[in-house]
Design an enzyme around this catalytic site. Sequence first.
Site, PDB file in Angstrom:
ATOM      1  N   TYR A 352     -80.209  54.053 104.689  1.00 52.88           N
ATOM      2  CA  TYR A 352     -79.006  55.098 104.747  1.00 52.88           C
ATOM      3  C   TYR A 352     -79.064  55.803 105.995  1.00 52.88           C
ATOM      4  O   TYR A 352     -78.004  56.269 106.543  1.00 52.88           O
ATOM      5  CB  TYR A 352     -79.395  55.800 103.529  1.00 52.88           C
ATOM      6  N   THR A 387     -74.410  66.675  93.175  1.00 56.20           N
ATOM      7  CA  THR A 387     -73.246  65.888  93.002  1.00 56.20           C
ATOM      8  C   THR A 387     -74.112  64.766  92.002  1.00 56.20           C
ATOM      9  O   THR A 387     -75.275  64.870  91.672  1.00 56.20           O
ATOM     10  CB  THR A 387     -72.809  64.980  93.993  1.00 56.20           C
TER      11      THR A 387
HETATM   12  P1  NAD Z   1     -70.648  60.095  94.794  1.00 56.69           P
HETATM   13  O1  NAD Z   1     -71.736  58.774  94.901  1.00 56.69           O
HETATM   14  O2  NAD Z   1     -70.730  60.913  93.864  1.00 56.69           O
HETATM   15  O3  NAD Z   1     -69.473  59.436  95.249  1.00 56.69           O
HETATM   16  C1  NAD Z   1     -69.054  58.454  96.264  1.00 56.69           C
HETATM   17  C2  NAD Z   1     -67.861  57.901  95.805  1.00 56.69           C
HETATM   18  O4  NAD Z   1     -67.645  56.845  96.815  1.00 56.69           O
HETATM   19  C3  NAD Z   1     -67.753  57.159  94.587  1.00 56.69           C
HETATM   20  O5  NAD Z   1     -66.453  57.863  93.843  1.00 56.69           O
HETATM   21  C4  NAD Z   1     -67.513  55.718  94.709  1.00 56.69           C
HETATM   22  O6  NAD Z   1     -66.817  54.899  93.814  1.00 56.69           O
HETATM   23  C5  NAD Z   1     -66.647  55.618  96.327  1.00 56.69           C
HETATM   24  N1  NAD Z   1     -67.252  54.313  96.886  1.00 56.69           N
HETATM   25  C6  NAD Z   1     -68.448  53.876  97.031  1.00 56.69           C
HETATM   26  N2  NAD Z   1     -68.275  52.575  97.722  1.00 56.69           N
HETATM   27  C7  NAD Z   1     -67.099  52.492  97.848  1.00 56.69           C
HETATM   28  C8  NAD Z   1     -66.487  51.589  98.574  1.00 56.69           C
HETATM   29  N3  NAD Z   1     -66.971  50.314  98.977  1.00 56.69           N
HETATM   30  N4  NAD Z   1     -64.684  51.612  98.701  1.00 56.69           N
HETATM   31  C9  NAD Z   1     -64.234  52.600  98.027  1.00 56.69           C
HETATM   32  N5  NAD Z   1     -65.067  53.681  97.406  1.00 56.69           N
HETATM   33  C10 NAD Z   1     -66.093  53.542  97.313  1.00 56.69           C
HETATM   34  O7  NAD Z   1     -71.360  60.521  96.357  1.00 56.69           O
HETATM   35  P2  NAD Z   1     -71.354  62.145  96.800  1.00 56.69           P
HETATM   36  O8  NAD Z   1     -72.566  62.828  96.676  1.00 56.69           O
HETATM   37  O9  NAD Z   1     -70.117  62.523  96.484  1.00 56.69           O
HETATM   38  O10 NAD Z   1     -71.129  61.836  98.472  1.00 56.69           O
HETATM   39  C11 NAD Z   1     -69.993  61.448  99.243  1.00 56.69           C
HETATM   40  C12 NAD Z   1     -70.480  61.425 100.669  1.00 56.69           C
HETATM   41  O11 NAD Z   1     -71.337  62.319 101.179  1.00 56.69           O
HETATM   42  C13 NAD Z   1     -71.059  59.977 100.719  1.00 56.69           C
HETATM   43  O12 NAD Z   1     -70.742  59.477 102.147  1.00 56.69           O
HETATM   44  C14 NAD Z   1     -72.621  60.647 101.060  1.00 56.69           C
HETATM   45  O13 NAD Z   1     -73.525  59.771 101.798  1.00 56.69           O
HETATM   46  C15 NAD Z   1     -72.299  61.631 101.662  1.00 56.69           C
HETATM   47  N6  NAD Z   1     -73.586  62.763 101.378  1.00 56.69           N
HETATM   48  C16 NAD Z   1     -73.829  63.344 100.122  1.00 56.69           C
HETATM   49  C17 NAD Z   1     -74.891  64.185  99.976  1.00 56.69           C
HETATM   50  C18 NAD Z   1     -75.318  64.728  98.534  1.00 56.69           C
HETATM   51  O14 NAD Z   1     -76.343  65.689  98.678  1.00 56.69           O
HETATM   52  N7  NAD Z   1     -74.458  64.474  97.716  1.00 56.69           N
HETATM   53  C19 NAD Z   1     -75.483  64.549 101.277  1.00 56.69           C
HETATM   54  C20 NAD Z   1     -75.280  63.949 102.439  1.00 56.69           C
HETATM   55  C21 NAD Z   1     -74.207  62.995 102.491  1.00 56.69           C
END
Ligand code: NAD
Length: 446
Positions: A352, A387
């Site tokens: 990651y 989330t």
């Molecule tokens: P989540 O898992 O709740 O949502 C991610 C969404 O992306 C899902 O709806 C999933 O179906 C979609 N997805 C995954 N693979 C896909 C693909 N190949 N094509 C199209 N859609 C796809 O995640 P989140 O917590 O909302 O995170 C969103 C972004 O923020 C991500 O890039 C994550 O790495 C980043 N992020 C999140 C956090 C956190 O604390 N939640 C921290 C740092 C970074």
Amino acid sequence: MTDTYLKLVNTGFTRDLSKKLGLPRPAILRRFDPAKPLVPGPVLVLGKGESADDLSQLLLSWDQDVRRHATPKEKLGAILIVLDEAAAPTDLAEPTLAAGAALRDLAPGGRVVTVSRPAAEAQDPAAAAARQGIDGTLRSIAHELRGGATANGIVLANGVRATAPSVAAALRFLLSGKSAYVSGQFITVGSDAGTLPEDWNAPLAGKVAVVTGAARGIGAAIAKVLHRDGAKVIVVDVPAAGEQLARVANEINGTALQVDITREDAAGRILAHAAERYGHLDIVIHNAGITRDKLLANMDEARWGSVIAVNIASQLRMNETLLASDIFSREGRIVSLASTSGIAGNRGQTNYAASKGGVIGMVRATAPLLAPRGGSINAVAPGFIETDMTAAIPALTRQVARRLSSLQQGGLPVDVAETISFLASDAAAGVNGQVVRVCGQNMVGA
Ligand code: NAD
């Protein structure tokens, strides 16, 4: 996910109990509400020179109550410390100590903002020392603040004046509740590019945006905030999330497109959809992302490969197609989701972190390609955000992770979304190739 502890220490008898026991008491953050004032009180502008005068004028034009000297015991909404003329470390004492004396009067949810120049662009060692010193001071102030107040800085590249549109956009963002979970960070304005919106409450009016991974979590929040800010939004997610995706699209009067972003033709399909519905595409938010955590000693090829494929390889491929297309505006804006794990690293997240570090590298290298056409690309690096992704973390680790920031709590998806909407606006065009952390000044790596 809800943070029950945050509620308990802010309500009823458990609030008094937590006070008596000396437990950490995270504050309820001041978030954006268009019906509320930009800041919760007068703005004290410290520092001398043209920029201090220009910024005071700007604040007055926003109907803010501006003070150039503190009045003892008067509650303040924000303190702006203008230090862009600092030429030696001794120049920092007067305005910084004046800010210190006023800190006790900063209202809950108040703001401290510095304005300075980049140390790397200083002409001599003394100026570089002063400028780098501001960095250390601001980050320390952010650690000291309580009551949900935050401290951040705006850095003006040499030659950029305080009157540049992106300085106004950054200042407004940092003063407002939109930056509730951003603290201890610097936003560099690298050029005079950008145009101010006619209406600060509709900065994306007339724009067409696409958000990937928008069926839930941060992506759904981004889609809602971009819509609130005036954009027409295309939401994208995998076919398996189709039902949730349609719900988000309906809620924001947008359109849904089911496509896996790792497909070779993903960008082509998005462009075709945008062309057919709206005739153009102005904003792309690369939000879709996955985790497949394992210690490196136990990592297999599938876990490594899938994370790289979704989180970075797809974005590189999509950007190439976007930049070559006439449908993607010349002044197009791209914002990509990184993570504090990509900056500081995280146990169990080598794959990651490689992908999110990769996003930062990509953004920095793509920025010069977009600048000549008036476009921009930036990354947002969230820390711990509440989330489904973080709900999967074991309970005890999750509790600790929440408290490990200056704001002592996790952020909300809307906090990430607000930062993205700011970076996606034309007013922020002078901010290019940057990484803005939305992490509450996470103790780890920020
Ligand atoms: P989540 O898992 O709740 O949502 C991610 C969404 O992306 C899902 O709806 C999933 O179906 C979609 N997805 C995954 N693979 C896909 C693909 N190949 N094509 C199209 N859609 C796809 O995640 P989140 O917590 O909302 O995170 C969103 C972004 O923020 C991500 O890039 C994550 O790495 C980043 N992020 C999140 C956090 C956190 O604390 N939640 C921290 C740092 C970074």
